[in-house]
Design a protein around this motif. Structure first.
Motif, short mmCIF file in Angstrom:
data_model
loop_
_atom_site.label_atom_id
_atom_site.label_comp_id
_atom_site.label_asym_id
_atom_site.label_seq_id
_atom_site.Cartn_x
_atom_site.Cartn_y
_atom_site.Cartn_z
N GLU A 1 0.81 -1.22 0.00
CA GLU A 1 0.00 0.00 0.00
C GLU A 1 0.85 1.27 0.00
O GLU A 1 0.32 2.37 -0.19
CB GLU A 1 -0.89 0.02 1.25
N LEU A 2 2.14 1.14 0.21
CA LEU A 2 3.01 2.31 0.32
C LEU A 2 3.44 2.77 -1.06
O LEU A 2 3.93 1.98 -1.87
CB LEU A 2 4.24 1.97 1.18
N ASP A 3 3.26 4.05 -1.32
CA ASP A 3 3.59 4.60 -2.62
C ASP A 3 4.05 6.04 -2.46
O ASP A 3 3.28 6.90 -2.02
CB ASP A 3 2.38 4.53 -3.55
N ALA A 4 5.30 6.30 -2.78
CA ALA A 4 5.88 7.64 -2.72
C ALA A 4 7.24 7.57 -3.38
O ALA A 4 7.74 6.49 -3.69
CB ALA A 4 6.01 8.10 -1.27
N ASP A 5 7.87 8.73 -3.60
CA ASP A 5 9.23 8.75 -4.13
C ASP A 5 10.21 8.13 -3.13
O ASP A 5 11.19 7.51 -3.51
CB ASP A 5 9.68 10.18 -4.42
N ALA A 6 9.91 8.34 -1.85
CA ALA A 6 10.77 7.83 -0.78
C ALA A 6 9.90 7.50 0.42
O ALA A 6 8.84 8.11 0.63
CB ALA A 6 11.82 8.86 -0.39
N ILE A 7 10.35 6.53 1.20
CA ILE A 7 9.67 6.18 2.43
C ILE A 7 10.66 6.31 3.57
O ILE A 7 11.78 5.78 3.49
CB ILE A 7 9.11 4.74 2.40
N VAL A 8 10.26 7.03 4.61
CA VAL A 8 11.07 7.15 5.81
C VAL A 8 10.34 6.41 6.92
O VAL A 8 9.23 6.77 7.29
CB VAL A 8 11.29 8.62 6.22
N PHE A 9 10.98 5.35 7.42
CA PHE A 9 10.44 4.60 8.55
C PHE A 9 10.98 5.23 9.82
O PHE A 9 12.15 5.60 9.89
CB PHE A 9 10.85 3.14 8.47
N VAL A 10 10.09 5.36 10.82
CA VAL A 10 10.47 6.00 12.07
C VAL A 10 10.02 5.13 13.23
O VAL A 10 8.89 4.62 13.23
CB VAL A 10 9.82 7.40 12.19
N SER A 11 10.91 4.97 14.20
CA SER A 11 10.56 4.25 15.43
C SER A 11 11.00 5.12 16.61
O SER A 11 11.39 6.28 16.42
CB SER A 11 11.25 2.88 15.47
N GLN A 12 10.94 4.59 17.81
CA GLN A 12 11.29 5.39 18.98
C GLN A 12 12.76 5.80 18.96
O GLN A 12 13.07 6.97 19.18
CB GLN A 12 10.97 4.60 20.26
N THR A 13 13.66 4.86 18.68
CA THR A 13 15.10 5.17 18.71
C THR A 13 15.81 4.94 17.37
O THR A 13 16.99 5.24 17.26
CB THR A 13 15.81 4.30 19.77
N GLY A 14 15.12 4.37 16.40
CA GLY A 14 15.72 4.11 15.10
C GLY A 14 16.05 2.65 14.85
O GLY A 14 16.39 2.29 13.73
N VAL A 15 15.93 1.80 15.86
CA VAL A 15 16.28 0.39 15.68
C VAL A 15 15.22 -0.34 14.87
O VAL A 15 15.53 -1.00 13.88
CB VAL A 15 16.49 -0.29 17.05
N ARG A 16 13.97 -0.22 15.26
CA ARG A 16 12.90 -0.90 14.51
C ARG A 16 12.74 -0.33 13.13
O ARG A 16 12.39 -1.04 12.18
CB ARG A 16 11.57 -0.84 15.28
N SER A 17 12.98 0.97 12.97
CA SER A 17 12.84 1.57 11.64
C SER A 17 13.91 1.02 10.69
O SER A 17 13.65 0.88 9.50
CB SER A 17 12.89 3.09 11.71
#
Length: 111
Positions: free
Chosen positions: A62-78
Motif C-alpha cells: 500500500e506504500l507509494d511515494a518517491d521515498a519512504i522514511v520509517f520512524v521508530s522510537q530510537t531508530g532500531v525498529r525503523s
C-alpha cells in the motif's frame, strides 16, 4: 543528493534528522511510524501512517511515494522496517530516521 545517502548499508539508508527535513521539503515522502499503537509521544502531522512492525509486512504493497522514511522510537525498529521493505522488493528510496522520535523530540526542544 542528501549527505546521508553515502551511509548506505546494503539496501537501506540511515537518514539524519537534518536530511529528513530536507527530504520532506524536496520530495514526495511517506513517513511511516512503526512503533506500537500505545507508544508515546503521539506526534500529529508527523507520520503519514502508523504501521507497527507486527502488521507492516501486510501493508507494504500500500506504500507509494518517491521515498519512504520509517520512524521508530530510537531508530532500531525503523532500520528493520527498511530492510523488510527492501526484501519485499519496494523500489523507492527507503530510509530509517537515525535516532527516531527521540532524536526528533530532542532536536525540537533544543531549537
Amino acid at each position: 543528493m542528501l549527505a546521508t545517502d553515502i551511509m548506505c548499508t546494503g539496501t537501506r539508508f540511515i537518514l539524519s534528522i537534518d536530511d529528513f527535513f530536507e527530504l520532506l521539503d524536496d520530495n514526495e515522502v511517506a513517513v511511516v511510524d512503526v512503533r506500537n499503537y500505545d507508544e508515546l509521544p503521539v506526534i500529529d502531522g508527523f507520520a503519514d501512517r502508523r504501521l507497527p512492525m507486527d502488521v507492516l509486512e501486510n501493508h507494504l504493497d500500500e506504500l507509494d511515494a518517491d521515498a519512504i522514511v520509517f520512524v521508530s522510537q530510537t531508530g532500531v525498529r525503523s532500520q528493520a522496517a527498511a530492510e523488510l521493505a527492501a526484501a519485499y522488493g519496494l523500489s523507492m528510496r527507503l530510509y530509517s530516521l537515525q535516532g527516531g522520535f527521540e532524536e526528533w523530540v530532542r532536536r525540537k526542544t533544543s531549537a
